[in-house]
Design a protein around this motif. Sequence first.
Motif, PDB file in Angstrom:
ATOM      1  N   LEU A 102       8.414  -4.920  14.170  1.00 61.49           N
ATOM      2  CA  LEU A 102       8.539  -3.720  13.347  1.00 61.49           C
ATOM      3  C   LEU A 102       7.264  -3.580  12.524  1.00 61.49           C
ATOM      4  CD1 LEU A 102      12.213  -4.266  12.118  1.00 61.49           C
ATOM      5  CD2 LEU A 102      11.404  -3.270  14.268  1.00 61.49           C
ATOM      6  N   VAL A 103       6.576  -2.458  12.709  1.00 59.96           N
ATOM      7  CA  VAL A 103       5.257  -2.266  12.099  1.00 59.96           C
ATOM      8  C   VAL A 103       5.341  -1.206  11.004  1.00 59.96           C
ATOM      9  CG1 VAL A 103       2.829  -1.763  12.537  1.00 59.96           C
ATOM     10  CG2 VAL A 103       4.223  -2.821  14.338  1.00 59.96           C
ATOM     11  N   VAL A 104       4.877  -1.569   9.809  1.00 56.74           N
ATOM     12  CA  VAL A 104       4.938  -0.678   8.645  1.00 56.74           C
ATOM     13  C   VAL A 104       3.598  -0.725   7.917  1.00 56.74           C
ATOM     14  CG1 VAL A 104       6.043  -0.233   6.419  1.00 56.74           C
ATOM     15  CG2 VAL A 104       7.426  -1.017   8.354  1.00 56.74           C
ATOM     16  N   ARG A 105       3.093   0.436   7.530  1.00 55.48           N
ATOM     17  CA  ARG A 105       1.875   0.475   6.714  1.00 55.48           C
ATOM     18  C   ARG A 105       2.195   0.074   5.283  1.00 55.48           C
ATOM     19  NH1 ARG A 105      -2.627   4.919   7.947  1.00 55.48           N
ATOM     20  NH2 ARG A 105      -3.166   4.220   5.851  1.00 55.48           N
ATOM     21  N   ALA A 106       1.438  -0.865   4.767  1.00 50.16           N
ATOM     22  CA  ALA A 106       1.697  -1.351   3.416  1.00 50.16           C
ATOM     23  C   ALA A 106       1.445  -0.286   2.365  1.00 50.16           C
ATOM     24  CB  ALA A 106       0.838  -2.582   3.122  1.00 50.16           C
ATOM     25  N   ASP A 107       0.622   0.725   2.692  1.00 48.44           N
ATOM     26  CA  ASP A 107       0.299   1.767   1.725  1.00 48.44           C
ATOM     27  C   ASP A 107       1.143   3.025   1.899  1.00 48.44           C
ATOM     28  OD1 ASP A 107      -0.930   2.198   4.191  1.00 48.44           O
ATOM     29  OD2 ASP A 107      -2.550   3.377   3.327  1.00 48.44           O
ATOM     30  N   LEU A 108       2.076   3.001   2.852  1.00 51.93           N
ATOM     31  CA  LEU A 108       2.954   4.162   3.085  1.00 51.93           C
ATOM     32  C   LEU A 108       4.397   3.693   3.179  1.00 51.93           C
ATOM     33  CD1 LEU A 108       0.863   6.105   5.783  1.00 51.93           C
ATOM     34  CD2 LEU A 108       1.000   6.576   3.331  1.00 51.93           C
ATOM     35  N   THR A 109       4.885   3.127   2.099  1.00 56.74           N
ATOM     36  CA  THR A 109       6.193   2.474   2.128  1.00 56.74           C
ATOM     37  C   THR A 109       7.363   3.443   2.086  1.00 56.74           C
ATOM     38  OG1 THR A 109       6.125   2.210  -0.287  1.00 56.74           O
ATOM     39  CG2 THR A 109       5.297   0.380   1.061  1.00 56.74           C
ATOM     40  N   THR A 113      11.980   5.222   6.594  1.00 58.14           N
ATOM     41  CA  THR A 113      13.092   4.529   5.945  1.00 58.14           C
ATOM     42  C   THR A 113      14.299   4.396   6.858  1.00 58.14           C
ATOM     43  OG1 THR A 113      13.854   6.631   4.999  1.00 58.14           O
ATOM     44  CG2 THR A 113      12.363   5.295   3.656  1.00 58.14           C
ATOM     45  N   HIS A 114      14.288   5.106   7.971  1.00 59.20           N
ATOM     46  CA  HIS A 114      15.398   5.047   8.924  1.00 59.20           C
ATOM     47  C   HIS A 114      15.180   3.999  10.003  1.00 59.20           C
ATOM     48  CE1 HIS A 114      12.711   7.132  11.734  1.00 59.20           C
ATOM     49  NE2 HIS A 114      12.378   7.888  10.694  1.00 59.20           N
ATOM     50  N   LEU A 115      14.125   3.200   9.894  1.00 62.07           N
ATOM     51  CA  LEU A 115      13.759   2.255  10.945  1.00 62.07           C
ATOM     52  C   LEU A 115      14.896   1.286  11.257  1.00 62.07           C
ATOM     53  CD1 LEU A 115      11.641   1.064  12.859  1.00 62.07           C
ATOM     54  CD2 LEU A 115      10.758  -0.271  10.938  1.00 62.07           C
ATOM     55  N   TYR A 151       3.643  -7.986  -3.998  1.00 65.91           N
ATOM     56  CA  TYR A 151       3.845  -6.737  -3.266  1.00 65.91           C
ATOM     57  C   TYR A 151       5.285  -6.628  -2.760  1.00 65.91           C
ATOM     58  CZ  TYR A 151       3.761  -3.424   0.590  1.00 65.91           C
ATOM     59  OH  TYR A 151       4.054  -2.394   1.437  1.00 65.91           O
ATOM     60  N   LEU A 152       5.799  -7.696  -2.165  1.00 65.75           N
ATOM     61  CA  LEU A 152       7.167  -7.666  -1.651  1.00 65.75           C
ATOM     62  C   LEU A 152       8.186  -7.494  -2.775  1.00 65.75           C
ATOM     63  CD1 LEU A 152       7.091 -10.426   1.125  1.00 65.75           C
ATOM     64  CD2 LEU A 152       7.353  -7.956   1.431  1.00 65.75           C
ATOM     65  N   ALA A 153       7.892  -8.092  -3.921  1.00 68.87           N
ATOM     66  CA  ALA A 153       8.821  -7.978  -5.055  1.00 68.87           C
ATOM     67  C   ALA A 153       8.833  -6.565  -5.626  1.00 68.87           C
ATOM     68  CB  ALA A 153       8.452  -8.980  -6.140  1.00 68.87           C
ATOM     69  N   GLN A 154       7.703  -5.847  -5.498  1.00 67.75           N
ATOM     70  CA  GLN A 154       7.583  -4.528  -6.121  1.00 67.75           C
ATOM     71  C   GLN A 154       7.747  -3.378  -5.140  1.00 67.75           C
ATOM     72  OE1 GLN A 154       3.820  -4.427  -8.207  1.00 67.75           O
ATOM     73  NE2 GLN A 154       4.470  -5.927  -9.746  1.00 67.75           N
ATOM     74  N   THR A 155       7.873  -3.665  -3.856  1.00 70.67           N
ATOM     75  CA  THR A 155       7.937  -2.588  -2.882  1.00 70.67           C
ATOM     76  C   THR A 155       9.287  -1.893  -2.938  1.00 70.67           C
ATOM     77  OG1 THR A 155       7.454  -2.029  -0.573  1.00 70.67           O
ATOM     78  CG2 THR A 155       8.842  -3.962  -0.950  1.00 70.67           C
ATOM     79  N   THR A 156       9.467  -0.852  -2.131  1.00 73.96           N
ATOM     80  CA  THR A 156      10.698  -0.068  -2.136  1.00 73.96           C
ATOM     81  C   THR A 156      11.884  -0.928  -1.714  1.00 73.96           C
ATOM     82  OG1 THR A 156      10.187   0.643   0.109  1.00 73.96           O
ATOM     83  CG2 THR A 156       9.507   2.102  -1.670  1.00 73.96           C
ATOM     84  N   ASP A 157      13.067  -0.516  -2.170  1.00 72.10           N
ATOM     85  CA  ASP A 157      14.273  -1.303  -1.908  1.00 72.10           C
ATOM     86  C   ASP A 157      14.528  -1.494  -0.421  1.00 72.10           C
ATOM     87  OD1 ASP A 157      14.678  -1.512  -4.621  1.00 72.10           O
ATOM     88  OD2 ASP A 157      16.177   0.094  -4.717  1.00 72.10           O
ATOM     89  N   TRP A 158      14.365  -0.426   0.377  1.00 69.60           N
ATOM     90  CA  TRP A 158      14.688  -0.528   1.795  1.00 69.60           C
ATOM     91  C   TRP A 158      13.752  -1.493   2.507  1.00 69.60           C
ATOM     92  CZ3 TRP A 158      11.869   0.443   6.220  1.00 69.60           C
ATOM     93  CH2 TRP A 158      10.637   1.097   6.061  1.00 69.60           C
ATOM     94  N   LEU A 159      12.495  -1.511   2.090  1.00 60.80           N
ATOM     95  CA  LEU A 159      11.521  -2.365   2.747  1.00 60.80           C
ATOM     96  C   LEU A 159      11.689  -3.826   2.322  1.00 60.80           C
ATOM     97  CD1 LEU A 159       9.328  -2.132   4.797  1.00 60.80           C
ATOM     98  CD2 LEU A 159       7.701  -1.592   2.993  1.00 60.80           C
ATOM     99  N   ARG A 160      12.007  -4.037   1.061  1.00 61.81           N
ATOM    100  CA  ARG A 160      12.265  -5.399   0.594  1.00 61.81           C
ATOM    101  C   ARG A 160      13.496  -5.975   1.287  1.00 61.81           C
ATOM    102  NH1 ARG A 160      11.807  -4.347  -4.227  1.00 61.81           N
ATOM    103  NH2 ARG A 160      13.990  -3.914  -4.757  1.00 61.81           N
ATOM    104  N   ALA A 161      14.530  -5.149   1.465  1.00 61.69           N
ATOM    105  CA  ALA A 161      15.734  -5.597   2.165  1.00 61.69           C
ATOM    106  C   ALA A 161      15.434  -5.908   3.625  1.00 61.69           C
ATOM    107  CB  ALA A 161      16.826  -4.532   2.061  1.00 61.69           C
TER     108      ALA A 161
END
Length: 210
Positions: A102-109, A113-115, A151-161
């Motif tokens: 699963l590939v996600v841009r770190a600057d476009l979090t 979100t439906h991934l 970064y992981l602690a501060q990223t969006t909820d869906w991405l951290r989950a």
Amino acid sequence: MADNSERNVLVLNVLLLGDRQSGRSSVGNALIGGEEFRTGSCTSGCCVTTDCQVLRRTFQGYFRRQGAESDLMLRVVDTPPETPRPQIVHEHCPDGVHVLVLVVRADLTHNNTHLEEDVEKLFGPDWRRHALLVFTHTDHLKGAGLSQSVYLAQTTDWLRALAEKVGGGVSFLDNSCDWPTIRGRPLREQLLRLSARNHHRALTVRTEEP
């Protein structure tokens, strides 16, 4: 079967999934150690990858298994931004998918979100044990003075989950350097360890009801 007994080859099907301009093709190039997958920016809203593309490479004597030297063959399937239909995945991976990347841009979090929902529709809940998460464009973290853990602690909820759910863990790839060459082998080894934990069994795609 993932094994080729005649040449002692382990064959792994790898499926790349991610949003528009996420860096799927670049990650595919890192995995196979080449530049075969086309990469680049979207032009007039059209992405470079518009259809599924399969490339393979055999790494001879890549690892030892049960005391014997074994080759590793990767069949890497690059996909367009839209999640492929189950029949398309089955067509390209009739024996199933061993590893989901699963590939996600770190600057476009806030993109894609439906991934997780899309992946679960394709494979059911077992996808988590076969997935790893790759963040691209992580040079932006350096610019912001963020460590990977912060970064992981501060990223969006869906991405951290999502990062907590994937069985293969998380990789960070810096697009400002020649990371396909530098990070290719560590990424392959991470992929191989994940598949080994699953005894090299493959996920079966959920084909749609007729």
